[in-house]
Design an enzyme around this catalytic site. Structure first.
Site, PDB file in Angstrom:
ATOM      1  N   LYS A 101       0.855  -1.193   0.000  1.00  0.00           N
ATOM      2  CA  LYS A 101       0.000   0.000   0.000  1.00  0.00           C
ATOM      3  C   LYS A 101       0.887   1.237   0.000  1.00  0.00           C
ATOM      4  O   LYS A 101       1.730   1.414   0.874  1.00  0.00           O
ATOM      5  CB  LYS A 101      -0.903   0.035   1.234  1.00  0.00           C
ATOM      6  CG  LYS A 101      -1.926   1.169   1.140  1.00  0.00           C
ATOM      7  CD  LYS A 101      -2.660   1.423   2.426  1.00  0.00           C
ATOM      8  CE  LYS A 101      -2.014   2.465   3.289  1.00  0.00           C
ATOM      9  NZ  LYS A 101      -1.857   3.790   2.657  1.00  0.00           N
ATOM     10  N   GLU A 110       9.759   0.214  11.054  1.00  0.00           N
ATOM     11  CA  GLU A 110      10.815   1.228  10.863  1.00  0.00           C
ATOM     12  C   GLU A 110      10.145   2.578  11.105  1.00  0.00           C
ATOM     13  O   GLU A 110       9.361   3.039  10.273  1.00  0.00           O
ATOM     14  CB  GLU A 110      11.375   1.161   9.438  1.00  0.00           C
ATOM     15  CG  GLU A 110      12.098  -0.127   9.099  1.00  0.00           C
ATOM     16  CD  GLU A 110      13.462  -0.250   9.763  1.00  0.00           C
ATOM     17  OE1 GLU A 110      13.923   0.723  10.397  1.00  0.00           O
ATOM     18  OE2 GLU A 110      14.058  -1.334   9.664  1.00  0.00           O
ATOM     19  N   CYS A 126      13.605  10.349   8.176  1.00  0.00           N
ATOM     20  CA  CYS A 126      13.489   9.779   9.527  1.00  0.00           C
ATOM     21  C   CYS A 126      14.761   9.939  10.336  1.00  0.00           C
ATOM     22  O   CYS A 126      14.721  10.106  11.541  1.00  0.00           O
ATOM     23  CB  CYS A 126      13.139   8.298   9.412  1.00  0.00           C
ATOM     24  SG  CYS A 126      14.276   7.383   8.361  1.00  0.00           S
ATOM     25  N   GLU A 134       9.280  14.513  16.922  1.00  0.00           N
ATOM     26  CA  GLU A 134       9.816  14.585  15.570  1.00  0.00           C
ATOM     27  C   GLU A 134       9.093  15.716  14.825  1.00  0.00           C
ATOM     28  O   GLU A 134       7.874  15.682  14.675  1.00  0.00           O
ATOM     29  CB  GLU A 134       9.541  13.246  14.880  1.00  0.00           C
ATOM     30  CG  GLU A 134      10.229  13.087  13.558  1.00  0.00           C
ATOM     31  CD  GLU A 134       9.905  11.728  12.914  1.00  0.00           C
ATOM     32  OE1 GLU A 134       8.751  11.268  13.006  1.00  0.00           O
ATOM     33  OE2 GLU A 134      10.826  11.151  12.319  1.00  0.00           O
TER      34      GLU A 134
HETATM   35  P1  NAD Z   1       2.317   7.637   8.696  1.00  0.00           P
HETATM   36  O1  NAD Z   1       2.503   6.723   9.844  1.00  0.00           O
HETATM   37  O2  NAD Z   1       1.354   8.740   8.813  1.00  0.00           O
HETATM   38  O3  NAD Z   1       1.884   6.824   7.385  1.00  0.00           O
HETATM   39  C1  NAD Z   1       2.658   5.757   6.877  1.00  0.00           C
HETATM   40  C2  NAD Z   1       1.761   4.785   6.144  1.00  0.00           C
HETATM   41  O4  NAD Z   1       0.854   4.202   7.077  1.00  0.00           O
HETATM   42  C3  NAD Z   1       0.909   5.419   5.057  1.00  0.00           C
HETATM   43  O5  NAD Z   1       0.860   4.538   3.958  1.00  0.00           O
HETATM   44  C4  NAD Z   1      -0.459   5.529   5.719  1.00  0.00           C
HETATM   45  O6  NAD Z   1      -1.531   5.523   4.825  1.00  0.00           O
HETATM   46  C5  NAD Z   1      -0.464   4.285   6.576  1.00  0.00           C
HETATM   47  N1  NAD Z   1      -1.395   4.332   7.713  1.00  0.00           N
HETATM   48  C6  NAD Z   1      -1.879   5.420   8.356  1.00  0.00           C
HETATM   49  N2  NAD Z   1      -2.725   5.039   9.336  1.00  0.00           N
HETATM   50  C7  NAD Z   1      -2.774   3.683   9.310  1.00  0.00           C
HETATM   51  C8  NAD Z   1      -3.468   2.702  10.078  1.00  0.00           C
HETATM   52  N3  NAD Z   1      -4.295   3.036  11.069  1.00  0.00           N
HETATM   53  N4  NAD Z   1      -3.261   1.396   9.782  1.00  0.00           N
HETATM   54  C9  NAD Z   1      -2.422   1.038   8.783  1.00  0.00           C
HETATM   55  N5  NAD Z   1      -1.765   1.920   8.018  1.00  0.00           N
HETATM   56  C10 NAD Z   1      -1.918   3.225   8.281  1.00  0.00           C
HETATM   57  O7  NAD Z   1       3.770   8.170   8.352  1.00  0.00           O
HETATM   58  P2  NAD Z   1       4.163   9.200   7.199  1.00  0.00           P
HETATM   59  O8  NAD Z   1       3.752  10.568   7.634  1.00  0.00           O
HETATM   60  O9  NAD Z   1       3.736   8.687   5.891  1.00  0.00           O
HETATM   61  O10 NAD Z   1       5.758   9.095   7.212  1.00  0.00           O
HETATM   62  C11 NAD Z   1       6.564   9.852   8.029  1.00  0.00           C
HETATM   63  C12 NAD Z   1       7.038   9.034   9.206  1.00  0.00           C
HETATM   64  O11 NAD Z   1       7.736   7.896   8.740  1.00  0.00           O
HETATM   65  C13 NAD Z   1       8.013   9.791  10.078  1.00  0.00           C
HETATM   66  O12 NAD Z   1       7.710   9.525  11.428  1.00  0.00           O
HETATM   67  C14 NAD Z   1       9.348   9.187   9.704  1.00  0.00           C
HETATM   68  O13 NAD Z   1      10.332   9.292  10.696  1.00  0.00           O
HETATM   69  C15 NAD Z   1       8.969   7.774   9.445  1.00  0.00           C
HETATM   70  N6  NAD Z   1       9.964   7.112   8.603  1.00  0.00           N
HETATM   71  C16 NAD Z   1      10.750   6.138   9.155  1.00  0.00           C
HETATM   72  C17 NAD Z   1      11.745   5.542   8.389  1.00  0.00           C
HETATM   73  C18 NAD Z   1      12.631   4.467   8.947  1.00  0.00           C
HETATM   74  O14 NAD Z   1      13.263   3.750   8.176  1.00  0.00           O
HETATM   75  N7  NAD Z   1      12.718   4.312  10.257  1.00  0.00           N
HETATM   76  C19 NAD Z   1      11.913   5.933   7.065  1.00  0.00           C
HETATM   77  C20 NAD Z   1      11.091   6.932   6.546  1.00  0.00           C
HETATM   78  C21 NAD Z   1      10.109   7.499   7.317  1.00  0.00           C
END
Ligand code: NAD
Length: 486
Positions: free
Chosen positions: A176, A252, A286, A386
């Site tokens: 997704k 992650e 991240c 963050e």
């Molecule tokens: P997010 O958690 O808002 O969304 C990530 C994904 O999860 C999206 O596809 C979203 O549609 C989905 N999602 C949202 N609610 C959900 C639910 N209830 N159940 C299942 N899926 C759901 O994160 P974001 O804003 O897209 O990304 C930014 C975050 O990602 C930051 O916190 C960043 O640090 C983190 N990040 C971590 C890494 C790593 O490798 N550790 C890498 C990149 C980004």
């Protein structure tokens, strides 16, 4: 749309490029202009279930195919992604605002498919004769249906790092994309079809966390869920997995990465690298070093050099222009969040640079100035949470013990860095930092290609990487066989 003839949007379910079954779509906006870039299918619960059912049906023959034959599909996809990498960069630019000049993620995705296409011979168990009268062995076998949920900040990269190892090990996949950046992923869905993957092996859907992400987290036929995104969503997914079928969950998550600069460091290098770390992708990384601790004796010099580097190197503008290196925040929600953190930061610390929106001529985009705060209390919200924007806090320290304690005083632990010419101190500090990754005289995004990546504490669980990711998608079965006389 600027320079882009075809904007892909459809999902790939069971080998067909499709709209949502109920016809629902959501709008994706170009964050540099606020104009609509595309209307994209919102996968319904039925669509998500259909994708999982297709993956389940495709699993027996895909897993039985053997590594060498599966590898051919990955190799073809690697080549197609590589051929289309500039288009993929443009599609990310018009959905989440990453400048094309800094977009290396499609190439990285292709490299992952290429790498894993060669990695199948290392899918191996072990054998022993240590148990008298027995030969014992372990078999490494795929789980079945794997769900992959990815964020918006580097969609092509996460698609590659997760789906390539899941597929080569014989699992079938439902991925997704993020609602904020579905376009490059929708283009890759077309390339998956062109590469000729058997129907159902690699399904790609688009939509919000609810319904499609939640349906995947709860699904009884999904055996592994690998997630990259925020710690908040990671916890929700973990809860759903625990409430349903205890699917294996790899997380992650977010970070609040510290960089520790000692007085004997190479100052010029430390300034250039820490600036780049928190400016890249407008701070939406991240592992960005969003907290910098500088030893008091060199703090004034470091801050002046950092501000000068930021002023001379940041080139805001249209992400589609090759000269731009600083794009807008991904969307209005991110933009407002970052501005709210900046306003709060002005109350808790001292603003030294930036502090607001950037006006980019001719656009109404969500641009934020690179912003520096000094002297912020360690307990301030901006030190703990963050921000995910081009915002850095530079604080000072006097002793090694003090700075290690401050660096570790966080719920996150993704990447930390230490700059010093003293080798003993470098290794002492590297050992003491509570972080999944430590850079010595370098900082993020520098990573080693064969090292594991992942977080301590609330930054996640599990590790990804070329020598690690296939393990995430392989069960271990013990087989014990009697070889004594009848
Ligand atoms: P997010 O958690 O808002 O969304 C990530 C994904 O999860 C999206 O596809 C979203 O549609 C989905 N999602 C949202 N609610 C959900 C639910 N209830 N159940 C299942 N899926 C759901 O994160 P974001 O804003 O897209 O990304 C930014 C975050 O990602 C930051 O916190 C960043 O640090 C983190 N990040 C971590 C890494 C790593 O490798 N550790 C890498 C990149 C980004």
């Amino acid at each position: 749309m600027e320079n882009i003839a075809h904007i892909p949007t459809r999902m790939l379910i069971n080998g067909e490029l499709v709209e949502a079954s109920d016809g629902k779509t959501f709008a994706v906006h170009n964050p540099a202009t606020r104009e609509v870039s595309a209307h994209v299918p919102e996968a319904s619960a039925d669509d998500t279930n259909a994708a999982v059912a297709a993956a389940k049906a495709a699993f027996p023959s895909w897993s039985a195919l053997g590594g060498a034959k599966r590898a051919r599909y990955l190799k073809r996809l690697a080549a197609l992604i590589c051929e289309n990498k500039e288009e993929l960069a443009r599609l990310d630019a018009i959905s989440m605002g990453m400048p094309v000049s800094t977009h290396h993620y499609a190439a990285a995705a292709a490299t992952n498919f290429e790498h894993y296409s060669e990695a199948w011979p290392s899918i191996q168990g072990q054998a022993s004769v240590n148990t008298p009268g027995m030969v014992t062995m372990t078999l490494r076998q795929p789980y079945g249906v794997v769900a992959l949920i990815i964020p918006w900040n580097a969609p092509c990269l996460f698609l590659g790092t997760k789906s390539a190892p899941a597929l080569i090990t014989g699992n079938t996949v439902v991925l997704k994309s993020s609602e904020k950046a579905p376009l490059a992923v929708a283009r890759i869905a077309e390339l998956v079809k062109e590469a000729g993957f058997p129907p159902g092996v690699f399904n790609i859907i688009s939509g919000h966390g609810i319904p499609s992400g939640q349906v995947l987290s709860r699904h009884m036929d999904v055996r592994v869920l690998s997630f990259t995104g925020s710690s908040r969503t990671g916890k929700l997914i973990q809860e759903e997995a625990a409430r349903t079928n205890l699917k294996k969950v790899i997380l992650e998550l977010g970070g609040k990465s510290p960089a520790l600069i000692f007085e004997d460091a190479n100052l010029e290098k430390a300034v250039a690298q820490t600036y780049f770390s928190v400016q890249l992708n407008s701070g939406q990384v991240c592992m960005a070093n969003s907290r910098i601790y500088v030893q008091k004796s060199i703090a004034a010099q470091f801050v002046e050099a950092f501000k000068a580097k930021s002023a001379s190197s940041t080139r805001p503008g249209n992400p589609l222009d090759k000269g731009t290196n600083h794009g807008p925040q991904a969307d209005e929600v991110q933009y407002r969040n970052v501005l709210a953190y900046i306003e709060e930061g002005k109350k808790s610390g001292t603003l030294a640079q930036g502090g607001g929106k950037t006006a980019v001529e001719g656009t109404k985009g969500f641009f934020v100035e690179p912003t520096v705060f000094l002297d912020t209390p360690e307990t301030a919200r901006i030190m703990k949470e963050e921000v995910f924007g081009p915002v850095v806090i530079i604080n000072t320290f006097e002793t090694e013990a003090e700075v290690v304690a401050k660096a570790n005083d966080t719920e996150f632990g993704l990447y930390a860095s230490v700059y010093t010419r003293n080798v003993n101190r470098a290794m002492r500090v590297a050992k003491a930092l509570e972080s999944g990754y430590v850079g010595v005289n370098c900082t993020s995004p520098t990573t080693g290609i064969d090292l594991p990546f992942g977080g301590y504490k609330s930054s996640g669980q599990g590790r990804e990487g070329w020598l690690y990711s296939m393990d995430n998608f392989l069960e271990t079965k013990s087989v014990i066989m009697q070889i004594g006389e009848e």
